[in-house]
Design an enzyme around this catalytic site. Structure first.
Site, PDB file in Angstrom:
ATOM      1  N   GLY A   1     -10.562   4.774 -10.184  1.00 27.84           N
ATOM      2  CA  GLY A   1     -11.274   3.539  -9.855  1.00 27.84           C
ATOM      3  C   GLY A   1     -12.754   3.552 -10.205  1.00 27.84           C
TER       4      GLY A   1
ATOM      5  N   GLY B   1      -3.648   2.510 -12.226  1.00 22.02           N
ATOM      6  CA  GLY B   1      -3.913   1.755 -11.007  1.00 22.02           C
ATOM      7  C   GLY B   1      -4.359   0.349 -11.340  1.00 22.02           C
TER       8      GLY B   1
ATOM      9  N   GLU C   1      -5.850   8.801  -2.384  1.00 19.41           N
ATOM     10  CA  GLU C   1      -6.267   7.811  -1.370  1.00 19.41           C
ATOM     11  C   GLU C   1      -5.615   8.106  -0.019  1.00 19.41           C
ATOM     12  OE1 GLU C   1      -5.461   4.354  -3.730  1.00 19.41           O
ATOM     13  OE2 GLU C   1      -7.260   4.757  -4.907  1.00 19.41           O
TER      14      GLU C   1
ATOM     15  N   ASN D   1       0.717   1.552 -10.449  1.00 17.04           N
ATOM     16  CA  ASN D   1       0.486   1.723  -9.008  1.00 17.04           C
ATOM     17  C   ASN D   1      -0.363   0.543  -8.526  1.00 17.04           C
ATOM     18  OD1 ASN D   1      -0.087   2.573  -6.426  1.00 17.04           O
ATOM     19  ND2 ASN D   1      -1.508   4.190  -7.052  1.00 17.04           N
ATOM     20  N   TRP D   2       0.284  -0.382  -7.854  1.00 13.71           N
ATOM     21  CA  TRP D   2      -0.418  -1.608  -7.451  1.00 13.71           C
ATOM     22  C   TRP D   2      -1.298  -1.432  -6.218  1.00 13.71           C
ATOM     23  CZ3 TRP D   2       3.208  -6.525  -8.037  1.00 13.71           C
ATOM     24  CH2 TRP D   2       3.277  -6.847  -9.393  1.00 13.71           C
ATOM     25  N   LYS D   3      -1.145  -0.299  -5.553  1.00 17.06           N
ATOM     26  CA  LYS D   3      -1.924  -0.062  -4.322  1.00 17.06           C
ATOM     27  C   LYS D   3      -1.745  -1.242  -3.360  1.00 17.06           C
ATOM     28  CE  LYS D   3      -4.977   2.727  -7.069  1.00 17.06           C
ATOM     29  NZ  LYS D   3      -6.211   3.464  -7.171  1.00 17.06           N
TER      30      LYS D   3
ATOM     31  N   GLU E   1      -4.687  13.610 -11.351  1.00 10.73           N
ATOM     32  CA  GLU E   1      -5.610  12.507 -11.134  1.00 10.73           C
ATOM     33  C   GLU E   1      -6.909  13.046 -10.522  1.00 10.73           C
ATOM     34  OE1 GLU E   1      -3.723   8.482 -10.704  1.00 10.73           O
ATOM     35  OE2 GLU E   1      -3.317   9.415  -8.773  1.00 10.73           O
TER      36      GLU E   1
ATOM     37  N   HIS F   1      -1.073  11.167  -3.177  1.00  9.26           N
ATOM     38  CA  HIS F   1      -2.135  10.385  -3.825  1.00  9.26           C
ATOM     39  C   HIS F   1      -3.456  10.618  -3.103  1.00  9.26           C
ATOM     40  CE1 HIS F   1      -4.539   7.139  -5.397  1.00  9.26           C
ATOM     41  NE2 HIS F   1      -3.659   7.051  -6.386  1.00  9.26           N
TER      42      HIS F   1
ATOM     43  N   SER G   1      -8.593   5.648 -13.953  1.00  7.76           N
ATOM     44  CA  SER G   1      -9.305   4.709 -14.828  1.00  7.76           C
ATOM     45  C   SER G   1      -8.692   4.550 -16.222  1.00  7.76           C
ATOM     46  CB  SER G   1     -10.780   5.112 -14.966  1.00  7.76           C
ATOM     47  OG  SER G   1     -11.431   4.988 -13.719  1.00  7.76           O
TER      48      SER G   1
HETATM   49  P1  PGA Z   1      -7.111   3.570 -11.321  1.00 10.44           P
HETATM   50  O1  PGA Z   1      -6.152   4.211 -10.223  1.00 10.44           O
HETATM   51  O2  PGA Z   1      -6.327   3.442 -12.587  1.00 10.44           O
HETATM   52  O3  PGA Z   1      -7.501   2.240 -10.751  1.00 10.44           O
HETATM   53  O4  PGA Z   1      -8.267   4.508 -11.478  1.00 10.44           O
HETATM   54  C1  PGA Z   1      -5.306   5.264 -10.529  1.00 10.44           C
HETATM   55  C2  PGA Z   1      -4.629   5.736  -9.282  1.00 10.44           C
HETATM   56  O5  PGA Z   1      -5.227   5.735  -8.208  1.00 10.44           O
HETATM   57  O6  PGA Z   1      -3.460   6.086  -9.269  1.00 10.44           O
END
Ligand code: PGA
Length: 248
Positions: A173, A230, A100, A10-12, A167, A98, A209
């Protein structure tokens, strides 16, 4: 881990057209027999979907959208992308729910509408759920997961193309991951809650993470069929490391 193992990148809101060359080694790895079980799916920002689909042409690596609108086809929604548009580009998957996006206002009902529209357009779903730190501290994890599952999956009948990603919001993160026992317990809880919706044994992934250092501990946790990665997925070297350490 026996059957397919999912590795989701997931590149966001990261990545540019110059990030694409670094994927060559990953393509090579994906073709090795040893990694047959690895189901690799990339979720770049919308701007790079087309490039990645071309890049992964003639490979097993799939591409998906990081979100979509709940209207299936077209409409006057500035800045939005519909399931039909993702499908039209060649996307196979979409991430929905998600944290976010939940944090910026998406509720369970919105997630549910998106899931149903995306399924109507034959997209496969990565359904994200998880509790915040505050909820965990108040011992609300069970009720949060139950609510997210019950409301998010309301009226969903077809689970053929469905992945669930657990998650915990506090692990995303932050560099902090759940203890093995806690993770195993929460995954089993999710399994039980989902089994009330479908008899199909859906793959449950872990995200938050995940990196090439903690993957060796995470991969042995019962009930997990892969990882949603991520920040570590933005470096193909780190992402490759995660795959190699999971399947060795
Ligand atoms: P992260 O993100 O690996 O940077 O914690 C995971 C995610 O948000 O899907």
């Amino acid at each position: 881990m026996t059957n397919n193992i999912y590795f989701i990148a997931n590149w966001k809101m990261y990545g540019s057209t110059s990030s694409l060359n670094s994927l060559n080694k990953l393509i090579t790895l994906s073709k090795l027999k040893k990694y047959n079980k690895a189901k690799i799916i990339y979720f770049p920002p919308f701007t790079l979907i087309n490039d990645l689909i071309k890049k992964f042409n003639k490979t097993k690596i799939l591409v998906g959208g990081q979100n979509c609108h709940h209207i299936e086809d077209y409409g006057s929604f500035t800045g939005s992308i519909s399931p039909k548009m993702l499908k039209d580009l060649g996307c196979k998957y979409v991430i929905l729910g998600h944290s976010e996006n939940r944090t910026s206002g998406e509720n369970d009902n919105d997630v549910n509408k998106k899931i149903r529209s995306a399924l109507n357009k034959k997209l496969k779903i990565v359904f994200c759920i998880g509790e915040t730190l505050k909820e965990k501290r108040k011992k609300l994890t069970y009720s949060v997961l139950k609510k997210q599952i019950n409301k998010g999956l309301k009226g969903v009948k077809n689970y053929q193309n469905f992945l669930v990603a657990y998650e915990p919001v506090w692990a995303i993160g932050t560099g902090v991951i759940p203890k093995n026992k806690e993770l195993k317990f929460n995954v089993a809880t999710i399994r039980k809650l989902i089994s009330k919706k479908t008899k199909k044994k859906l793959p449950i992934l872990y995200g938050g993470s995940v990196n090439s250092k903690n993957i060796s501990g995470l991969k042995n946790i019962t009930g997990i069929s892969g990882f949603l990665v991520g920040s570590a997925s933005q470096s193909s070297k780190k992402f490759i490391d995660i795959i190699k350490k999971t399947i060795n």
